[in-house]
Design a protein around this motif. Sequence first.
Motif, PDB file in Angstrom:
ATOM      1  N   SER A  45      30.487  66.324 -15.066  1.00 39.86           N
ATOM      2  CA  SER A  45      29.925  65.311 -15.963  1.00 39.86           C
ATOM      3  C   SER A  45      30.998  64.491 -16.663  1.00 39.86           C
ATOM      4  O   SER A  45      30.722  63.410 -17.179  1.00 39.86           O
ATOM      5  N   HIS A  58      27.004  62.074 -15.980  1.00 42.91           N
ATOM      6  CA  HIS A  58      26.506  62.833 -17.125  1.00 42.91           C
ATOM      7  C   HIS A  58      25.255  63.659 -16.793  1.00 42.91           C
ATOM      8  O   HIS A  58      25.056  64.743 -17.343  1.00 42.91           O
ATOM      9  N   THR A 290      22.100  62.186 -21.322  1.00 43.47           N
ATOM     10  CA  THR A 290      22.062  63.608 -21.649  1.00 43.47           C
ATOM     11  C   THR A 290      21.535  63.696 -23.069  1.00 43.47           C
ATOM     12  O   THR A 290      21.224  62.673 -23.688  1.00 43.47           O
ATOM     13  N   LYS A 293      23.789  61.484 -25.397  1.00 46.63           N
ATOM     14  CA  LYS A 293      24.183  60.121 -25.026  1.00 46.63           C
ATOM     15  C   LYS A 293      22.937  59.251 -24.937  1.00 46.63           C
ATOM     16  O   LYS A 293      22.283  59.183 -23.902  1.00 46.63           O
TER      17      LYS A 293
END
Length: 349
Positions: A45, A58, A290, A293
């Motif tokens: 990631s 990610h 994620t 994020k």
Amino acid sequence: MCVVFMVIEIIGGYLAHSLAIMTDAAHLLTDVGALSLSYFAVHISEQSSNNQYTFGWHRAEMIGALASIFSIWFLTGIILYEGASRIFIFSACAGKGLELAKLDSSCVEVDGKLMTLIGFLGLMVNLVLAAILLWGGAKVQHAHSHGDVECGHGNDHGHSHDHGHSHGHGRQEDVHEGANVNVQSAYLHALGDCINSIGVIIAACVIWWGNEKTSGSPTSISSWYNLADPLASLFFGVITLWTTVGLTNDILAVLMEGVPAGIDYLHVLQKLEGIENVQEVHDLHIWSLTTDKLSLSAHLVGDTSQHSEQILLDAQQICKELRRSITHTTFQIDPQGECCAARCLSDVH
């Protein structure tokens, strides 16, 4: 440590004829696999984006965590099946009586003493593992929260383009809500093992005490107390499944690009609509790559002749001041009275 103790539990579970101990050994096996998978996913990631994967890698964290959860479900399903089978076998052996049970090869005695010893050792190992994951996960997340150097200290940077677009990049402030999901999934593995070890100890004490009380021996081939072993496996297997529900929902929400937890979609919409010289907001999307994020995109209909730059700055400030700061924003300012083709098409469909 996990591998060594896993071998000890496999041998001890075989000698004690205990499904609960074998269950704990199987959980340790998945822990080793989950930790390896989590490390690999976290490493992947961190790879930068490229021409094909423009968002980077990610989502590998989410896929790794989901694979880890699937391994828990698969293993627990096997345990539940074996536990149910043992309940029928132990019940039949207890109903036959000691003499007839000795003639049946499927009837075995469960060693409560050995179960107790291995159960306590297993609990210690699992507590150490859970502590390592808990504290280590906090350090990993702390590093992630300070990793985006170019983003500054929570400040957004807007870049205006000729077509009225703006892209903002901010820093995630809520570390707790953005904890790495792979560390969480591995921690859930260890937490489930701790629960299972407690179940082993309780079942072992019941078998040991019950057999001593009824037959004067810690083990008996035709004891009803032997049912404590498969019952403990069933009970704590269900609890282990329950511990994965919350994380599974979080992962699916990210993969389905749902609105992130802690973000009120209508509140954001109202805030953007309240910006001076903005008449309408449409195509507002809030999602996350994620759990830590977050991204947002929207079209703002307003006066583009004089107030375009101020509208963009106000919109970015709203995103920065949310309960969970949105790290990547894209705004497009549409002239008043103009319906873009993309929006009209989306309304038709």
